[in-house]
Design an enzyme around this catalytic site. Sequence first.
Site, PDB file in Angstrom:
ATOM      1  CG  HIS A 184     176.655  87.636   5.162  1.00  0.00           C
ATOM      2  ND1 HIS A 184     176.730  87.641   3.784  1.00  0.00           N
ATOM      3  CD2 HIS A 184     177.858  87.190   5.597  1.00  0.00           C
ATOM      4  CE1 HIS A 184     177.935  87.230   3.419  1.00  0.00           C
ATOM      5  NE2 HIS A 184     178.640  86.962   4.485  1.00  0.00           N
ATOM      6  CB  CYS A 483     161.513  78.698  -3.646  1.00  0.00           C
ATOM      7  SG  CYS A 483     160.653  80.251  -3.976  1.00  0.00           S
TER       8      CYS A 483
END
Length: 549
Positions: A184, A483
């Site tokens: 995160h 990606c």
Amino acid sequence: MSALSGVGVGRGIAVAKVLRMPEPLAPPSDEPLEADAAAEHERVREALAAVAADLDARAAAAGGDAQAVLEAASLMAQDPAILDDVRTRLDGGANAERATWDAYAAFRDMLTAMGGYMAERATDLDDVAQRVVARLRGVPAPGVPVSDEPFILVARDLAPADTATLDLDKTLALVTQDGGPTSHTAILARSKSLPAVVGVVGLLAAAADGQRAIVDAKAGTVVLDPDDASVAAARAEREMRLAAASAPVTPGALADGTPVPLMANVGSAKDAPAAVEAGAEGVGLFRTEFLFLGASTAPTVEQQTAAYTDVLRAFPGKKVVVRVLDAGADKPLAFLNDAHEENPALGLRGIRALRASEQILRDQLTALAAAQEATDADLFVMAPMIADREETEYFVRLGREMGLRSVGAMAEVPSIAVLADQVLEVADFVSIGTNDLTQYTMAADRQLGSVAALQDPWHPAVLRLVKMLGDAGAAAGKPVGVCGEAAADPALAVVLVGLGVTSLSMSASAIADVRAELLTVTREEARERAARALAASSAAAARAAAAAR
């Protein structure tokens, strides 16, 4: 001076004093309840309500993506199931703090066991529990300390409620002892263009409040107590990198002119303006889950058509790669598959779940075809979790039937790399999702902190799979893009191009750094760095080998 190393995020440099996050609250005692259970239950209810209100206020102030994160945390503080669990524990003799702590721990363990999307919420639960217990204890909740001067934030790890509301005028860099390149904290640092170094072993034992430090994200280093000469050199280098990153927007390319299109990952039409402003040459990953998650029924073809058209219109004449619904047991949807699975990461998800509910897939492809015809964007559509040629043939055949012009596969499972030549005989293109490809290659849950060190796309095993896909794409004359989060790492972006990747897609905020880094190498130099990384025996060794001159 002393130097520590970890995983760098971005290519920025910061020089400032250290400000440490306070340690989490100590666990509550096991002393039995002495007060009235009903009165304590009311006290917990009031604490939960106060924490929820505080998180809602933070959400309103933060706005954007941070607002959604904080509003979700607020809902966790309002969950009636938590209060019911607390009451049961109070009736069993637990004190209020222990009852609250254990109630949240039970929910956290349940979410962690579910894996994937649901496991991402476990860290949020820990943060909410800390805030509620702090309220009951009458002490400040752990959080980012206030400072009158700029600082480098040092922490074991950072909770969403803290990272979402950081004062970016004061926070110059993030350094954490835990976490990896897809944690995160790392994702936040990329989205905010903050230099960061994560996974720094021994950080908390070495860094103290007020200590001067240099954080170099590109090198993945933290220098404590640097001398004046080192500080001067770091500040000069910082200015050079800032100048390169803020240079006029140009198409992505290497130093010898070899084009490398730089594209943006987007989740909905609201992400389009930032991508356009950053100079994105299109969209390399449009995640369509935003229409489905949290819904009790699948959106209609009309609803989907309108949403997809909004995104495509933002990129006239440019390539837009859309991933069809990536959901399953790790992201439960009542209308798709909400059956319990012991290991959802290896269960009915991605293309597997869509084949089992084909009408949902047909409706989505119908809507995408309609959006394709309503705009002049160059639409490419891919399916997640493709494993082999048979699954590729199924999706490509269905896409063609629905009227789509370019249909491909997302490479997230190691088997697709091993069979890349077969897959690219059928697919129009392949796009590599490095997050899941790394997870499945290393057998390391991307949401599990204890194996975060293995969740590193620099690992030679992952890079070799990327090379298989790049080589197959070159032989077939078809594009192979990346990606995943790996594309946002400037140093790794160079290696990926050297492995045969033809385009890179990332968060819009990472494009400038990646563009600047690509302009420092030729194709031959990129291949040389890739070869050194492939020959390494670990992720850390690959990172060091690629950086060696």
